[in-house]
Design a protein around this motif. Structure first.
Motif, mmCIF file in Angstrom:
data_model
loop_
_atom_site.group_PDB
_atom_site.id
_atom_site.type_symbol
_atom_site.label_atom_id
_atom_site.label_comp_id
_atom_site.label_asym_id
_atom_site.label_seq_id
_atom_site.Cartn_x
_atom_site.Cartn_y
_atom_site.Cartn_z
ATOM 1 N N ALA A 163 0.836 -1.206 0.000
ATOM 2 C CA ALA A 163 0.000 0.000 0.000
ATOM 3 C C ALA A 163 0.867 1.251 0.000
ATOM 4 N N PHE A 164 1.946 1.227 0.755
ATOM 5 C CA PHE A 164 2.876 2.357 0.784
ATOM 6 C C PHE A 164 3.473 2.620 -0.593
ATOM 7 N N ALA A 165 3.896 1.553 -1.283
ATOM 8 C CA ALA A 165 4.525 1.703 -2.601
ATOM 9 C C ALA A 165 3.537 2.248 -3.630
ATOM 10 N N VAL A 166 2.311 1.735 -3.615
ATOM 11 C CA VAL A 166 1.307 2.209 -4.567
ATOM 12 C C VAL A 166 1.006 3.692 -4.352
ATOM 13 N N ASN A 167 1.069 4.130 -3.105
ATOM 14 C CA ASN A 167 0.754 5.526 -2.789
ATOM 15 C C ASN A 167 1.850 6.496 -3.244
ATOM 16 N N ILE A 168 3.043 6.002 -3.539
ATOM 17 C CA ILE A 168 4.148 6.895 -3.924
ATOM 18 C C ILE A 168 3.801 7.707 -5.166
ATOM 19 N N PRO A 169 3.418 7.077 -6.288
ATOM 20 C CA PRO A 169 3.031 7.905 -7.437
ATOM 21 C C PRO A 169 1.657 8.558 -7.278
ATOM 22 N N LEU A 223 -6.079 5.159 -0.357
ATOM 23 C CA LEU A 223 -5.632 4.959 -1.739
ATOM 24 C C LEU A 223 -6.769 5.199 -2.724
ATOM 25 N N LEU A 224 -7.948 4.708 -2.420
ATOM 26 C CA LEU A 224 -9.092 4.874 -3.320
ATOM 27 C C LEU A 224 -9.473 6.347 -3.462
ATOM 28 N N VAL A 225 -9.417 7.082 -2.365
ATOM 29 C CA VAL A 225 -9.756 8.508 -2.419
ATOM 30 C C VAL A 225 -8.712 9.274 -3.221
ATOM 31 N N THR A 226 -7.439 8.907 -3.095
ATOM 32 C CA THR A 226 -6.395 9.571 -3.870
ATOM 33 C C THR A 226 -6.574 9.327 -5.364
ATOM 34 N N VAL A 227 -7.012 8.132 -5.735
ATOM 35 C CA VAL A 227 -7.313 7.853 -7.144
ATOM 36 C C VAL A 227 -8.419 8.777 -7.649
ATOM 37 N N ALA A 228 -9.449 8.957 -6.831
ATOM 38 C CA ALA A 228 -10.549 9.850 -7.208
ATOM 39 C C ALA A 228 -10.062 11.295 -7.337
ATOM 40 N N ASN A 229 -9.197 11.735 -6.439
ATOM 41 C CA ASN A 229 -8.654 13.089 -6.509
ATOM 42 C C ASN A 229 -7.843 13.274 -7.785
ATOM 43 N N THR A 230 -7.048 12.278 -8.130
ATOM 44 C CA THR A 230 -6.235 12.354 -9.352
ATOM 45 C C THR A 230 -7.120 12.502 -10.584
#
Length: 471
Positions: A163-169, A223-230
């Motif tokens: 989860a940490f690695a996926v959150n990097i980008p 992570l899911l919320v960050t995808v939505a923000n992107t």
């Protein structure tokens, strides 16, 4: 164009260019800064409720030993915050100049290049950890004893590290929002990401899922919320900055890596120094003591996060102001933000010291003790960081990183040794006080020197002469 010794570019602004429009731009910049601070306080306050609710739920559900392991794994990934090679912070510094000049094409090139590099890094981290997971004895790394099996320990490490690695980008979108001074919107998305973990964890606990599922639920929500923000930022808010593979530029990649390298080294040292506490306690006093320390430390870290969110808008704002030669605005902002940062920690910190023992006794079903000196040390630590944070934001915006890097290297060596022996001789209470003393003797003087050096590069000869005459 003038290029300083650390790789940042300083535009050759004339005195008339500095004066033109400075008041209007400064007022607009200040309004955006205030808006960012207000939303930071509101969203951080909302985000603070999530761990307050989750700790009394997850702590008895996981048990002290398993919860202590979870906190130690989180400390491991926190110390690996340098894994992005400083590209996030380097990008924010570069984009501040693009924002000031209105250069959208160059900004998109920087953004696309940063995403490309970080995706490669995230993939490499996942491949590395999964390939060596069967070889490394994670039970020995975290001093695991009792009923936790090696398989469960390994699984918890892999879930959290992945989860940490996926959150990097993914988290790069927040840097872009900050650079373009959309701080309020970024703060709202971050708060939503923090809050998203609450229903997921409650569902997992209510359904009686294994502890590993509970930990995974805590990681997946943000992570899911960050995808939505992107998707929102690049799809609707700023489509002109949408990253594209065709926009990746090798030449700008080298330029970005040069400035990022200094931030990378600083982040490595800072992450190792500030997140070694749980590992030191685990090896000197045991995992049960790690839980006793981690819970109040986590609460204070949530309060300290207010300082980070309040001062982070200064990074981009200072970068724009310095690019336009508005040094006077930077000085005023530093003075005001020092007061705001200090007060934002002083009041809740004092309340925690005065009533923390009774609060924990009523809040948690597991006894943690009533060491008020430990609470005082944690509050003092964050008070020191909060008072010093605005000065660091100026240095970061100007790309003057070496002075604070030198101070942090010395702090790392001295503080780890001091905390190890302090915990062994005097217990948990020594940890925060040793950190405060070491930071004040090493990073503080180096940071003050770096702040003066950063401002001196953007002071015109006329202004320098005037200030000298005033003295």
């Amino acid at each position: 164009m003038k290029q300083d010794v650390e790789g940042s570019v300083r535009p050759p602004l004339t005195a008339s260019a500095r004066a033109a429009g400075t008041d209007d731009r400064g007022a607009s910049r200040s309004r955006r800064l205030v808006a960012g601070i207000v939303t930071a306080l509101l969203t951080r306050g909302a985000g603070l409720l999530v761990p307050l609710v989750l700790i009394p739920i997850t702590l008895p559900y996981l048990g002290p030993e398993r919860y202590g392991l979870w906190m130690s794994v989180m400390a491991l990934t926190a110390m690996a915050a340098f894994a992005d090679l400083g590209l996030g912070t380097g990008l924010m510094t570069k984009l501040a100049g693009c924002y000031a000049s209105g250069d959208t094409e160059r900004a998109r090139t920087y953004i696309s290049t940063a995403y490309c590099l970080l995706c490669v890094i995230a993939g490499a981290i996942c491949a590395l950890f999964w390939s060596v997971s069967q070889v490394v004895s994670w039970s020995a790394v975290f001093n695991v004893e009792g009923g936790l099996s090696p398989a469960e320990t390994r699984a918890m490490v892999l879930v959290w590290v992945t989860a940490f690695a996926v959150n990097i980008p993914l988290s790069l979108v927040n840097r872009v929002q900050y650079a373009y001074q959309q701080v309020g919107q970024s703060n709202l998305w971050v708060a939503l990401g923090t809050a998203s973990a609450l229903p997921l964890v409650l569902i997992a606990v209510g359904a009686g899922q294994p502890p590993l599922v509970v930990v995974a639920a805590m990681a997946v929500g943000p992570l899911l919320v960050t995808v939505a923000n992107t998707a929102w930022v690049y799809g609707r808010r700023m489509p002109q900055l949408r990253p594209r593979l065709s926009a990746v530029d090798r030449r700008l990649a080298g330029d970005l890596l040069r400035i990022s390298g200094l931030f990378f080294a600083t982040t490595v040292v800072m992450a190792l120094a500030n997140n070694a506490d749980n590992l030191i306690i685990a090896h000197t006093l045991g995992l049960a003591s790690t839980t006793v320390f981690a819970v109040p430390a986590k609460l204070m870290m949530q309060l300290g996060g207010i300082v980070v969110m309040v001062n982070m808008p200064l990074w981009a704002a200072n970068g724009e102001a310095l690019a336009r030669g508005d040094v006077a605005w930077v000085r005023r902002a530093v003075r005001r933000m020092t007061v705001v940062s200090t007060l934002s920690i002083l009041v809740p910190g004092a309340a925690l010291v005065a009533f923390g023992d009774r609060f924990f006794a009523a809040w948690l079903p597991v006894a943690l003790g009533d060491d008020r000196w430990l609470l005082a040390g944690l509050a003092l630590w964050w008070l020191l960081l909060s008072a010093f944070s605005p000065l660091m934001m100026v240095q970061n915006a100007a790309g003057v990183v070496r002075p604070q890097l030198v101070g942090l290297v010395v702090y790392l060596v001295v503080s780890v040794l001091g905390k190890w022996y302090g915990a062994s001789w005097y217990g948990l209470t020594a940890i925060p006080f040793v950190g405060v003393l070491c930071y004040a003797l090493t990073v503080l003087p180096a940071g003050l020197f770096g702040y003066r050096r950063a401002l001196a590069r953007y002071v015109s000869p006329v202004e320098a002469t005037t200030r000298e005459g005033d003295r």
